[in-house]
Design an enzyme around this catalytic site. Structure first.
Site, short mmCIF file in Angstrom:
data_model
loop_
_atom_site.label_atom_id
_atom_site.label_comp_id
_atom_site.label_asym_id
_atom_site.label_seq_id
_atom_site.Cartn_x
_atom_site.Cartn_y
_atom_site.Cartn_z
N LYS A 1 0.84 -1.20 0.00
CA LYS A 1 0.00 0.00 0.00
C LYS A 1 0.87 1.25 0.00
CE LYS A 1 -3.85 1.96 2.75
NZ LYS A 1 -4.66 1.73 3.96
N SER B 1 -9.45 1.80 3.49
CA SER B 1 -8.63 2.54 2.55
C SER B 1 -7.64 1.68 1.76
CB SER B 1 -7.85 3.62 3.30
OG SER B 1 -6.97 3.06 4.25
N SER C 1 -9.90 -0.53 7.50
CA SER C 1 -9.21 -0.29 6.23
C SER C 1 -8.50 -1.50 5.65
CB SER C 1 -8.21 0.86 6.37
OG SER C 1 -8.88 2.10 6.37
#
Length: 534
Positions: free
Chosen positions: A118, A199, A223
């Site tokens: 990420k 996210s 997330s």
């Protein structure tokens, strides 16, 4: 292949010549063996690791296959927008690890395995760590977050960076999950018009679409687990403090953690084994070395036998799927009891949590920005980021604003009595609620429906969440939370959550693995353009 930056690499990762063992294939042979083993989407991390270990595959062939798949599915075809960029040296990393294998050194099950990270996690190399924001477009720190260094030491190939909800979904109440100014909108591979949640949107979509053997997500509240749930993969949020958070763009030192997102529980356990450990510069991890171990040990289809499991059943849960999951758990030998959650003050927990996140965002982001190497990023405070967004409104604020940022910037600091009261109250309520359910019901693990089905993405109109969410209590308490595919609702994935007491990460991995093996509920995505509304 996505290359955000075209750089001439001055050093090849050449290794001293060594006699290759007879079991070590050439790359051509390894590619042939890999092709015969089946499509990449059918091969999980464990199978690839076994292939490297027994000499059938090599890292270069696997890495090349994933780069080709990213080009075919993320850059072209469905165009998922899950991957922001790949590292130019990915194949060199793989060749170096293959040379080690030929020389007789095998690091373990992560040796030569490509993963995606990420893009709020720092990785050494020519790619910036942006958190999806153009304000960090030059944030090339050339340093690895400590848990990335651990993964490298275990033999992982760092393949590239995944897209995310910009600033990990803390900028605006009206944000669209999976969108960032750097990466655009990530699509759900099960239905391209549907949201990938956030996210860790790109990591969830990339894991589902088999763009790497495993991916890294981060979570403050939901997330990892929400994008894993809606993309139909395994997501694991460890106990806060099991994995270092240093050199990760922060929201909250009370709740932030990184964790693996994979296509199987065993794969998540293998990745977590490499990631976990104490970091002297992250006080929350002081006990991590005491608790860490090989999380893939003891995973068994019989892992539910003798286990007592509590069920949190939300009124808007998918009753048919949850009932089927409970039946599977019982068939596996678990005793299942319904938990009374009526006395949990979720409103008070939520109000306190929001206050915590606002105050810690302002303080922690400033600390991160001010700790960056000199000359990279001129922004040093949340106020600077707010000003940047206003100055670049056409690209940054086109779809939604920054009302949460603006509210956070008004916070008085970590010594503010209102913040400290919210921290004690919210965390205390969440921790006590979970601990009381474990103790009074004598349960080892708590289960719940992770999420509702993915909604249609509507840029500029926010998210249309549906169904329950199991993330808040373990997020605020800092307890471990695993989600495993439970099945499809209206053709879209739904996850089953396994929540355990603090530091009981291994226990919920064991329970989740047994359920996964018995249920076989994960469904590979078909990249449909859209799906009928359920």
């Amino acid at each position: 292949m996505k290359l955000t930056f075209l750089l001439a690499l001055s050093c090849a990762l050449a290794q001293p010549a060594a006699a290759a063992p007879t079991t070590a294939p050439s790359t051509a042979q390894a590619s042939l063996h890999l092709a015969k083993a089946g499509p990449m989407e059918n091969l999980d991390l464990s199978q690839l690791a076994d292939g490297i270990d027994n000499g059938a595959f090599n890292s270069e062939a696997i890495t090349a296959a994933y780069l080709a798949r990213i080009a075919a599915i993320d850059d072209s075809g469905p165009k998922l927008n899950a991957v922001i960029a790949t590292f130019p040296d990915a194949l060199d990393q793989a060749r170096s690890l293959d040379a080690e294998y030929r020389a007789g050194r095998y690091r373990g099950p992560m040796h030569g395995i490509p993963i995606l990270v990420k893009d709020n996690v720092e990785v050494a190399g020519p790619l910036p760590t942006t958190a999806g924001s153009l304000a960090l477009a030059d944030n090339i720190t050339n340093r690895d977050a400590p848990f990335i260094a651990r993964l490298r030491a275990a033999g992982a190939v760092i393949l590239g960076k995944t897209n995310l909800s910009e600033w990990a979904n803390i900028r605006s109440r009206n944000s669209t999950s999976g969108w960032s100014a750097v990466g655009g909108l990530t699509k759900n591979p099960h239905a391209l018009d549907r949201n990938s949640c956030g996210s860790s949107s790109g990591s969830g979509a990339a894991a589902a679409a088999a763009l790497a053997a495993g991916t890294i997500g981060t979570e403050t509240d939901g997330s990892i687990t929400c994008p894993a749930g809606v993309n139909g993969v395994v997501g694991f949020k460890p106990t806060v403090g099991l994995v270092s958070r240093r050199f990760v763009v922060p929201i909250s030192h009370s709740q932030d953690t990184a964790g693996p997102m994979t296509r199987s529980v065993r794969d998540a356990a293998i990745m977590l084994t490499a990631m976990a450990g104490s970091d002297p510069q992250d006080a929350a991890t002081a006990e991590a070395d005491r608790w860490r171990g090989d999380y893939s040990n003891g995973l068994s289809i019989d892992g539910l036998k003798g286990m007592r499991i509590g069920v949190m059943r939300a009124p808007n849960a998918d009753a048919a799927l949850l009932d089927a999951a409970i039946a599977t758990l019982k068939a596996g030998g678990a005793q299942v009891v319904l938990l009374d959650t009526s006395k949990i003050d979720r409103q008070k927990i939520g109000q306190g949590e929001f206050k915590i996140l606002l105050a810690e965002l302002k303080a922690d982001l400033a600390s991160y920005l001010q700790g960056l190497p000199d000359g990279l990023v001129r922004h040093k405070t949340l106020a600077d980021i707010i000003a940047f967004n206003k100055a670049h409104a056409n690209t940054e604020l086109h779809y939604f604003g920054q009302d949460i940022f603006e509210a956070a910037d008004k916070e008085k600091g970590l010594d503010d009595p209102a913040y400290r009261d919210a921290l004690a109250t919210s965390r205390g309520l969440a921790t006590n609620a979970l601990n009381q359910m474990f103790a009074s019901n004598k349960v080892d693990v708590i289960i719940a429906q992770t999420n509702g089905a993915a909604w249609v993405s509507t840029l500029g109109k926010g998210d249309a969440f549906s169904g329950p969410s199991a993330s808040q209590l373990p997020a605020v308490a800092g307890f471990p939370h695993l989600t495993v595919p439970m099945g499809l609702s209206g053709g879209l994935p739904i996850g089953l959550s396994f929540i355990g007491p603090k530091w009981h990460d291994h226990a919920i991995l064991k329970a989740g693995f047994a359920y996964e093996q018995l249920s076989k509920a994960r469904v590979a995505p078909e990249f449909r353009t859209q799906i009928e509304s359920n």
